[in-house]
Design an enzyme around this catalytic site. Structure first.
Site, short mmCIF file in Angstrom:
data_model
loop_
_atom_site.label_atom_id
_atom_site.label_comp_id
_atom_site.label_asym_id
_atom_site.label_seq_id
_atom_site.Cartn_x
_atom_site.Cartn_y
_atom_site.Cartn_z
N LYS A 127 0.87 -1.18 0.00
CA LYS A 127 0.00 0.00 0.00
C LYS A 127 0.90 1.22 0.00
CE LYS A 127 -4.39 1.15 0.07
NZ LYS A 127 -5.56 0.43 -0.47
N ASP A 167 -7.00 4.56 -4.51
CA ASP A 167 -7.64 4.39 -3.19
C ASP A 167 -8.25 5.76 -2.90
OD1 ASP A 167 -7.71 2.37 -0.75
OD2 ASP A 167 -7.30 4.31 0.16
P1 NDP Z 1 -12.88 7.95 -2.55
O1 NDP Z 1 -11.85 8.96 -2.28
O2 NDP Z 1 -13.39 7.77 -3.93
O3 NDP Z 1 -14.14 8.16 -1.59
C1 NDP Z 1 -14.05 8.18 -0.22
C2 NDP Z 1 -15.38 8.61 0.35
O4 NDP Z 1 -15.34 8.50 1.76
C3 NDP Z 1 -15.71 10.06 0.03
O5 NDP Z 1 -17.09 10.20 -0.11
C4 NDP Z 1 -15.22 10.81 1.25
O6 NDP Z 1 -15.93 12.01 1.50
C5 NDP Z 1 -15.49 9.80 2.33
N1 NDP Z 1 -14.49 9.94 3.43
C6 NDP Z 1 -13.15 9.87 3.33
N2 NDP Z 1 -12.56 10.08 4.51
C7 NDP Z 1 -13.57 10.28 5.37
C8 NDP Z 1 -13.62 10.55 6.74
N3 NDP Z 1 -12.49 10.66 7.47
N4 NDP Z 1 -14.85 10.68 7.31
C9 NDP Z 1 -15.98 10.56 6.58
N5 NDP Z 1 -15.98 10.31 5.26
C10 NDP Z 1 -14.80 10.17 4.67
O7 NDP Z 1 -12.25 6.55 -2.01
P2 NDP Z 1 -12.70 5.07 -2.34
O8 NDP Z 1 -14.17 5.02 -2.53
O9 NDP Z 1 -11.81 4.55 -3.38
O10 NDP Z 1 -12.31 4.32 -0.98
C11 NDP Z 1 -13.20 4.19 0.11
C12 NDP Z 1 -12.75 3.06 1.01
O11 NDP Z 1 -12.71 1.83 0.25
C13 NDP Z 1 -11.35 3.20 1.61
O12 NDP Z 1 -11.32 2.59 2.89
C14 NDP Z 1 -10.49 2.38 0.66
O13 NDP Z 1 -9.29 1.94 1.28
C15 NDP Z 1 -11.43 1.22 0.38
N6 NDP Z 1 -11.13 0.45 -0.82
C16 NDP Z 1 -11.08 1.08 -2.04
C17 NDP Z 1 -10.81 0.34 -3.16
C18 NDP Z 1 -10.87 0.93 -4.52
O14 NDP Z 1 -10.82 0.16 -5.51
N7 NDP Z 1 -10.97 2.25 -4.68
C19 NDP Z 1 -10.49 -1.10 -3.08
C20 NDP Z 1 -10.70 -1.68 -1.75
C21 NDP Z 1 -10.97 -0.90 -0.68
P3 NDP Z 1 -15.76 13.29 0.53
O15 NDP Z 1 -16.59 12.97 -0.66
O16 NDP Z 1 -16.31 14.40 1.34
O17 NDP Z 1 -14.31 13.40 0.23
#
Ligand code: NDP
Length: 446
Positions: A127, A167
């Site tokens: 990562k 991510d």
């Molecule tokens: P994005 O950046 O696309 O989206 C993240 C979302 O979560 C956004 O809506 C963001 O809000 C919100 N968010 C982030 N941090 C916080 C916080 N501290 N409190 C509340 N809301 C928060 O990321 P992903 O969708 O890609 O990733 C989301 C999760 O999935 C992570 O844990 C990641 O590790 C996991 N993951 C992702 C994969 C992928 O293929 N992308 C694969 C496997 C796991 P805002 O819109 O306001 O920024």
């Protein structure tokens, strides 16, 4: 509880990695499942496999200097933790978020090693990321940051060495800038060095949707094992990024109704069911806030206080970030009759909440199983790149659905074999641990 044979290992992890509570949490969760495995496989203790698994093979930390549009210089810190390569090249995403530190990346790399093993694909675990905040930055600033980061990172990457993806804060746009700089420095169009690429330039169909879709497929399997379906189920999803939006999309497609989702500033409740096209427009295309969604949808209500988990539901999918669903939220969800929870995000459920779900006997899918569809589809992207081929959406999605069903089956059967029927945490931890540790033993002391 950690088996007494492993308490010393855990104490040593805490001592050697001070101030990294998320890494400790991830290690503890795996070690808690492993007591019965050591009893059946005493040679693993002799080879010190667990101690080796808890120590990354390589940790890279570097400075990322860049200039904003007004000419001011900024310095960020970036990380790549190459955790384990027993099963294949290092593989795992890059996260851009101000909260990123070495402990975050270590916890994610540790989880990734087990998740990748569960996919059945030849992938090691890694990562990376940086404490860079992309919010409010212009396109040019994002590009300059990605180029500066890759100017150092490129020397550690390669399609047979280490293959990053996206991510939090890193999507197709950022992967494009990173790939462009890699290509420029190395003078190689090495498609397999990054996944999550744009479909117009050697990316794979379904990769963008894969984590969210895969999580929903995993829920479908968990419900089927209990004689249930998603049809008519009321769902709540946290987050509104890549994983969350595609989870919402697939839930709706499979007949469920999603009544709420959140972002980092609040959440929206839409009793008529989230309008997926509007959600995509606001969050993925305009990069806006959920309050903008509520403004354009007369019946939706936006709240900037309280928790999205207060909205009653049958199925809850935490898809935002780590430790976002607490013991208190778990109590609320259980009180409201929730029957299934699956982690679209990595470690979004606190240990207390996870324990409550397991004790209540509801279906609980841990992230290393439930969200493995993203990295599995990355492996499909690598296959297409290696064979200079490109598959249709339907074919690729069918492969994803198959992989998620297989992961579910593996976790389910392993939990039964080890005396914890229906416990996907135990099943996922043991099945993935055995896969990685057998490979480590076969490769000798390296
Ligand atoms: P994005 O950046 O696309 O989206 C993240 C979302 O979560 C956004 O809506 C963001 O809000 C919100 N968010 C982030 N941090 C916080 C916080 N501290 N409190 C509340 N809301 C928060 O990321 P992903 O969708 O890609 O990733 C989301 C999760 O999935 C992570 O844990 C990641 O590790 C996991 N993951 C992702 C994969 C992928 O293929 N992308 C694969 C496997 C796991 P805002 O819109 O306001 O920024």
């Amino acid at each position: 509880m950690i088996d007494e044979k492993l308490t010393g290992v855990f104490a040593e992890v805490v001592r050697r990695n001070p101030g990294e509570p998320e890494f400790h949490q991830a290690v503890r969760e795996v070690l808690e499942s492993l007591g019965p495995v050591l009893a059946k496989n005493p040679d693993l203790a002799e080879y010190k496999v667990i101690e080796r698994l808890c120590e990354p093979e390589r940790q890279i930390i570097f400075r990322v200097p860049w200039q904003d549009d007004s000419g001011e210089i900024h310095i960020n810190r970036a990380f790549r933790v190459e955790f384990n390569s027993a099963l294949g090249p290092y593989k795992g995403g890059l996260r851009f978020h101000p909260s990123v530190n070495l402990g975050t990346i270590k916890f994610l790399g540790f989880e990734q090693t087990f998740k990748n093993a569960l996919t059945g694909m030849p992938l090691g675990g890694a990562k990376g990321g940086a404490d860079f905040d992309p919010k409010g930055r212009s396109e040019n600033e994002i590009m300059r940051f990605c180029q500066s980061l890759m100017t150092e990172l490129y020397r550690h990457l390669g399609e047979y060495t280490d293959v990053p993806a996206g991510d939090i804060g890193v999507g197709t746009r950022e992967i494009g800038y990173l790939f462009g700089q890699y290509k420029r420095i190395t003078n190689r169009y090495e498609s397999g060095v990054l996944t999550g690429k744009g479909v117009e330039w050697s990316g794979a169909l379904v990769r963008t949707e894969a984590t969210g879709y895969g999580t929903v497929y995993f829920v479908r399997e968990m419900l089927a094992a209990r004689g249930e379906t998603l049809d008519g189920k009321v769902c709540v999803v946290s987050g509104a990024g890549n994983v969350a939006v595609h989870a919402v999309e697939k839930l709706v497609e499979l007949g469920a109704k999603v009544v709420a989702c959140s972002d980092s500033t609040g959440f929206v409740v839409d009793e008529k069911g989230i309008d997926i096209e509007l959600l995509k427009t606001v969050k993925l295309h305009e990069r806006g806030r959920l309050c903008d969604y509520a403004e354009r949808r007369p019946d939706a209500v936006y709240r900037d206080r309280g928790s999205v988990w207060e909205v009653p539901c049958d199925v809850a999918l935490p898809c935002a970030t780590q430790n976002e669903l607490t013991g208190r939220d778990a109590a609320t969800l259980l009180r409201n009759g929730c029957i299934a929870v699956a982690e679209g995000a990595n470690m979004p459920t606190t240990p207390e909440a996870a324990r409550m779900f397991q004790e209540a006997g509801i279906a609980f899918g841990p992230g290393k199983a439930a969200n493995a569809g993203g990295v599995a589809t990355s492996a499909l992207e690598m296959q297409q790149n290696a064979s200079r081929d490109s598959w249709s959406f339907e074919y690729t999605e069918a492969r994803l659905a198959e992989i998620m069903a297989r992961i579910h089956e593996t976790c389910f059967m392993t939990a039964e074999e080890y005396g914890a029927p229906g416990n996907y945490v135990v099943g996922a931890n043991i099945a993935s641990f055995l896969k990685v540790s057998r490979a480590m033993v076969a490769l000798g002391l390296v």
